[in-house]
Design an enzyme around this catalytic site. Structure first.
Site, short mmCIF file in Angstrom:
data_model
loop_
_atom_site.label_atom_id
_atom_site.label_comp_id
_atom_site.label_asym_id
_atom_site.label_seq_id
_atom_site.Cartn_x
_atom_site.Cartn_y
_atom_site.Cartn_z
N HIS A 140 5.75 -2.46 -3.69
CA HIS A 140 5.77 -3.83 -3.16
C HIS A 140 7.12 -4.51 -3.38
CE1 HIS A 140 1.57 -3.61 -2.26
NE2 HIS A 140 1.22 -3.48 -3.52
N ASP A 178 -1.31 4.93 -1.33
CA ASP A 178 -1.89 3.85 -2.13
C ASP A 178 -2.83 3.03 -1.23
OD1 ASP A 178 -0.98 2.22 -4.87
OD2 ASP A 178 -1.67 0.88 -3.29
N HIS A 180 -2.96 -0.07 -1.01
CA HIS A 180 -2.21 -1.22 -0.48
C HIS A 180 -1.00 -0.76 0.34
CE1 HIS A 180 -4.17 -2.50 -4.31
NE2 HIS A 180 -4.54 -3.52 -3.55
N ASP A 265 -5.40 3.89 -6.33
CA ASP A 265 -6.37 2.80 -6.13
C ASP A 265 -7.08 2.98 -4.79
OD1 ASP A 265 -4.05 2.22 -4.75
OD2 ASP A 265 -3.69 0.30 -5.77
ZN LIG Z 1 -2.07 -0.38 -4.80
#
Ligand SMILES: [Zn+2]
Length: 327
Positions: A140, A178, A180, A265
Site C-alpha cells: 500500500h 493479497d 487487498h 489475508d
Molecule cells: Zn492485505
C-alpha cells in the site's frame, strides 16, 4: 596395483576439485529464506493485527515442517536512501521518519533490505528462488509520507526498480495475491510497460482501489491487470483469474524476473479478508508462478510477505507456499 592407486588418487583429486562446484550447484537449487529478529519488533499497538506474533508463529511452523535445513538462509542487506529513492520520493522518505520516528523507520528499512538481499541471492545464483518472511508489509505504500494500510516502504516496488536499475533486468512481473489491492505498487508502474502488475483482490474493501477498468496509461496501457473478486472467492476463482488473465499476459510479456506480493489475508478464515483460498490453493498459485518463470526461460522468483492476520492460517499458508517454491 600402482595403476589402481594412481586412479584412486586421480578420482579423489578430481572429486576434491569439483567439490566446491557441487556444493554451489546444490545450494543454487535451494530456496532462500530471508528472516531476521528485527522483524519481530512491535510497531503498532498491542491489539493491532499487524503484530510480531505473525512471524513468530510462521517461523515455528517452518521449523515444525522440517524445512529449516533445506532452506538457504539469506542475511539482510544494508540499504540507504538511494535504494528507497528507486521508488519513493524524498518527501515520503523524510515523512516516514518525521511522522513515525527513527525506530519504525529503521525496521521498515530492514524489510526493504531483506527483499533486496533475496533479489541479490537469486541474481547471483546462490538460490533458485526466495521467500522473504518480512513485516511490515509494503504494497500500500506510495508517496503519502506516512504509514498507509500498515505499510511504510514498498518492498516489492523498490525491488522491481532495484532489479532493473542495479541488476540490469528489463521486464518485471509483479503478482499480488493479497486480499487487498496493492494501490501503492500500482501507482509506481501505472504508465510503465516494463513492469506488469497483476492483482486479485476485493475491490470494495480497503483501500477501495483496483478497478478492473484501470488497465494502465500511455505506454503502460495493458500492463496493469486488476481482477476484482467477491467475498467467498476461493481457489477455483483465483486460479481461474490466473489461468485466463495472468497467464496469457505473462506469457506474452516474458518477464526477466518475477516478484510476488504474497499476502495470506486472502486465505480462508482471515479476520481482515473474506476470500477462501486454501493452503493447496497457495501451492497451486505458486506452481502457476513458477510455470510463468520457466516459460520465460528461468526460475527467478522472489516472494515477499504482505498481509495475513489469522496466525495459524498465515503460518500454514506460508509453509505450503514455501514447499511449492522448493519442489
Ligand atoms: Zn492485505
Amino acid at each position: 596395483m600402482r595403476r589402481r592407486t594412481f586412479l584412486s588418487h586421480g578420482v579423489t583429486a578430481i572429486t576434491a576439485m569439483l567439490a566446491p562446484t557441487l556444493t554451489w550447484a546444490a545450494k543454487s537449487m535451494q530456496t532462500g529464506l530471508v528472516f531476521d529478529e528485527i522483524f519481530l519488533t512491535r510497531f503498532f499497538g498491542p491489539d493491532h493485527p499487524e503484530q510480531p506474533e505473525r512471524l513468530q508463529v510462521a517461523r515455528k511452523a517452518i521449523t515444525a515442517a522440517g524445512l529449516d535445513s533445506k532452506l538457504q538462509k539469506i542475511p539482510l542487506k544494508q540499504i540507504n536512501d538511494s535504494e528507497l529513492k528507486l521508488a519513493h520520493s524524498a518527501a515520503h522518505i523524510a515523512g516516514i521518519r518525521s511522522n513515525h520516528g527513527a525506530l519504525i523507520d529503521t525496521y521498515a528499512r530492514a524489510g526493504v533490505g531483506g527483499t533486496l538481499a533475496a533479489c541479490d541471492a537469486v541474481h547471483r545464483g546462490k538460490v533458485r528462488n526466495s521467500f522473504v518472511l518480512v513485516r511490515p508489509p509494503g504494497h500500500h505504500a506510495g508517496n503519502a509520507g506516512e504509514v498507509v494500510g500498515f505499510c511504510l516502504f514498498n518492498n516489492v516496488a523498490i525491488a522491481a526498480r532495484y532489479l532493473q536499475r542495479r541488476l540490469g533486468y528489463r521486464k518485471i512481473l509483479i503478482i499480488d495475491w493479497d486480499f487487498h489491492h496493492g494501490d501503492g505498487t500500482e501507482s509506481f508502474f501505472y504508465d510503465d510497460p516494463s513492469v506488469l502488475y497483476f492483482s486479485t483482490h476485493r475491490f470494495e474493501s480497503y483501500p477501495r482501489t483496483g478497478d478492473p477498468e484501470r488497465r494502465g496509461a500511455g505506454a503502460g496501457l495493458g500492463y496493469n491487470i486488476n481482477v476484482a473478486l467477491e467475498c467467498g472467492a476461493g481457489d477455483s476463482e483465483v486460479l481461474h483469474a490466473f489461468d485466463t488473465q495472468l497467464m496469457p499476459a505473462a506469457l506474452r510479456f516474458k518477464p526477466d524476473f518475477v516478484l510476488i506480493s504474497a499476502g495470506f489475508d486472502s486465505r480462508e478464515n482471515d479476520p481482515l479478508g473474506c476470500f477462501n483460498i486454501t493452503d493447496q490453493g497457495y501451492a497451486d498459485l505458486t506452481e502457476r508462478t513458477r510455470a510463468i518463470a520457466r516459460a520465460s526461460g528461468h526460475e527467478r522468483i522472489v516472494s515477499a510477505l504482505e498481509g495475513g492476520y489469522n496466525l495459524e492460517g498465515l503460518a500454514s499458508g506460508i509453509v505450503s507456499h514455501l514447499q511449492a517454491l522448493m519442489k
